[in-house]
Design a protein around this motif. Sequence first.
Motif, PDB file in Angstrom:
ATOM      1  N   ALA A 251     -49.408 -51.627 -20.171  1.00  0.00           N
ATOM      2  CA  ALA A 251     -50.030 -50.458 -19.784  1.00  0.00           C
ATOM      3  C   ALA A 251     -51.161 -49.879 -20.605  1.00  0.00           C
ATOM      4  O   ALA A 251     -52.104 -49.440 -20.224  1.00  0.00           O
ATOM      5  CB  ALA A 251     -49.139 -49.386 -19.672  1.00  0.00           C
ATOM      6  N   GLU A 252     -50.852 -49.987 -21.837  1.00  0.00           N
ATOM      7  CA  GLU A 252     -52.033 -49.481 -22.947  1.00  0.00           C
ATOM      8  C   GLU A 252     -53.092 -50.452 -22.830  1.00  0.00           C
ATOM      9  O   GLU A 252     -54.362 -49.746 -23.033  1.00  0.00           O
ATOM     10  CB  GLU A 252     -51.388 -49.404 -24.335  1.00  0.00           C
ATOM     11  CG  GLU A 252     -50.375 -48.292 -24.618  1.00  0.00           C
ATOM     12  CD  GLU A 252     -49.687 -48.565 -25.977  1.00  0.00           C
ATOM     13  OE1 GLU A 252     -49.989 -49.836 -26.564  1.00  0.00           O
ATOM     14  OE2 GLU A 252     -48.977 -47.564 -26.507  1.00  0.00           O
ATOM     15  N   GLN A 253     -53.128 -51.687 -22.603  1.00  0.00           N
ATOM     16  CA  GLN A 253     -54.154 -52.441 -22.766  1.00  0.00           C
ATOM     17  C   GLN A 253     -55.080 -52.200 -21.218  1.00  0.00           C
ATOM     18  O   GLN A 253     -56.188 -52.703 -21.423  1.00  0.00           O
ATOM     19  CB  GLN A 253     -53.765 -54.046 -22.587  1.00  0.00           C
ATOM     20  CG  GLN A 253     -53.105 -54.323 -23.991  1.00  0.00           C
ATOM     21  CD  GLN A 253     -52.272 -55.763 -23.787  1.00  0.00           C
ATOM     22  OE1 GLN A 253     -52.174 -56.430 -22.731  1.00  0.00           O
ATOM     23  NE2 GLN A 253     -51.760 -56.293 -24.894  1.00  0.00           N
ATOM     24  N   ASN A 254     -54.506 -51.904 -20.371  1.00  0.00           N
ATOM     25  CA  ASN A 254     -55.145 -51.871 -19.018  1.00  0.00           C
ATOM     26  C   ASN A 254     -55.367 -50.198 -18.782  1.00  0.00           C
ATOM     27  O   ASN A 254     -56.155 -49.896 -17.728  1.00  0.00           O
ATOM     28  CB  ASN A 254     -54.404 -52.270 -18.183  1.00  0.00           C
ATOM     29  CG  ASN A 254     -54.295 -53.984 -18.017  1.00  0.00           C
ATOM     30  OD1 ASN A 254     -55.207 -54.410 -17.608  1.00  0.00           O
ATOM     31  ND2 ASN A 254     -52.964 -54.308 -18.547  1.00  0.00           N
ATOM     32  N   GLN A 255     -55.057 -49.275 -19.534  1.00  0.00           N
ATOM     33  CA  GLN A 255     -55.070 -47.871 -19.354  1.00  0.00           C
ATOM     34  C   GLN A 255     -56.696 -47.529 -19.126  1.00  0.00           C
ATOM     35  O   GLN A 255     -56.967 -46.729 -18.398  1.00  0.00           O
ATOM     36  CB  GLN A 255     -54.656 -46.827 -20.581  1.00  0.00           C
ATOM     37  CG  GLN A 255     -54.512 -45.428 -19.907  1.00  0.00           C
ATOM     38  CD  GLN A 255     -53.866 -44.574 -21.307  1.00  0.00           C
ATOM     39  OE1 GLN A 255     -53.698 -45.190 -22.319  1.00  0.00           O
ATOM     40  NE2 GLN A 255     -53.539 -43.404 -20.919  1.00  0.00           N
ATOM     41  N   GLU A 256     -57.624 -47.804 -20.131  1.00  0.00           N
ATOM     42  CA  GLU A 256     -58.838 -47.369 -20.007  1.00  0.00           C
ATOM     43  C   GLU A 256     -59.619 -48.040 -18.764  1.00  0.00           C
ATOM     44  O   GLU A 256     -60.436 -47.231 -18.018  1.00  0.00           O
ATOM     45  CB  GLU A 256     -59.767 -48.218 -21.179  1.00  0.00           C
ATOM     46  CG  GLU A 256     -61.331 -47.642 -21.226  1.00  0.00           C
ATOM     47  CD  GLU A 256     -61.923 -48.000 -22.553  1.00  0.00           C
ATOM     48  OE1 GLU A 256     -63.163 -48.007 -22.470  1.00  0.00           O
ATOM     49  OE2 GLU A 256     -61.444 -48.651 -23.507  1.00  0.00           O
ATOM     50  N   GLU A 257     -59.357 -49.270 -18.189  1.00  0.00           N
ATOM     51  CA  GLU A 257     -59.750 -49.710 -16.994  1.00  0.00           C
ATOM     52  C   GLU A 257     -59.126 -48.902 -15.831  1.00  0.00           C
ATOM     53  O   GLU A 257     -60.364 -48.856 -14.744  1.00  0.00           O
ATOM     54  CB  GLU A 257     -59.404 -51.286 -17.030  1.00  0.00           C
ATOM     55  CG  GLU A 257     -60.072 -51.757 -15.653  1.00  0.00           C
ATOM     56  CD  GLU A 257     -59.601 -53.448 -15.591  1.00  0.00           C
ATOM     57  OE1 GLU A 257     -59.828 -54.043 -14.580  1.00  0.00           O
ATOM     58  OE2 GLU A 257     -58.889 -54.014 -16.491  1.00  0.00           O
TER      59      GLU A 257
END
Length: 272
Positions: free
Chosen positions: A168-174
Motif C-alpha cells: 500500500a505504501e509503494q502505491n499510495q502516491e500513484e
Amino acid sequence: MARRLTRALTLLPAFALAVTAASCAEEVNTGGESEAGDEVSLVNDGSLTTCTHLPYKPFQFTEGGETVGFDVELVDLVAEELEVEQEIFDTSFESIESGAALDTGQCDVAAAAMTITDVRSKVMDFSDGYYDANQALLVKQSSDIAELGDLEGKVLGVQLGTTGEEYAEQNQEEFGYEMRQFEDLALLQTAVKTDQVAAGINDNSVLYDFAKSNDDVEVTTEFETGEEYGIAVRKGNGALLSKVNEVLAAAKEDGRYDEIYEKWFGQKPESK
C-alpha cells in the motif's frame, strides 16, 4: 497434540523489544549457534514454543478455547518429531517480524503466515517456503471500489508491519489514498465491515476466508506479489531450521501436508 496458549501481557513495540534483546542478551538462553545435525535446543524443556499473532484465520486463530489453524498443524508435526508439545505464544506481529521475539528467547519458532523477505531474512532464518500468497482488496458489497485506482481521496486500511502495508505504501502516491493502520487482522476486517475505511488490503487467503462467512463484504481483486510463507527461527539456529525443513519435506512427500491443506482451504494445493 495438546497446545497451550500464552498471551503477551504487554505488546511492546518492536524497537523496544530489540533494545531489550541487546541489553539482556547474556541473561536469555537462546541456545547459541548450531548447525544441521546438532541436538535441537529449546527455550522451554518439553515444549516447542511458537510465536504467532492472533487472529489470522485460517492460519492461526482461537476456536472453542483452543488455538487451531493451518500453521498450527504444520508446527505440530515438528513438535511430534521432537517428541514435545507445541506451546503457542501470542505476541505482536512487529516483535515477530523484527526478529526480537526470537532473539529474546520468547519462542523457538515463529509461524504467523509470515512472508519471506530480504529484510526479514537479515534478522531471522526462514524455512523452505510452505505456502504461496498474493495481496488482495476487501470492500463492502455495496461499494463501488474494485481496485486501488478507485480509492483516490479515500482511506485504505492496512495491518501494521505486514507486506500488505508495504504494498500500500509503494502505491499510495500513484493512487492518492490515505492509509490507516490496524494492529491485527480482525480489527482491519471489522473496519471494512463498519465503513471505518473504504477498503482493506491483506493476504488473499485470509480475506477470502473472511468474505466466505461475511456476505456483506467481498474480495474484488488480487495483486500478484508472488509471496511465500516461511517458518522462522532465530538467526544461526541451524539445528532447529534443519529439523523444520526435514519435517516439511517429509509431510509434502507422504501426503500429510496435502491433508492439512485441504482441511483448511477446502482443496488440495496446486501442483508446481
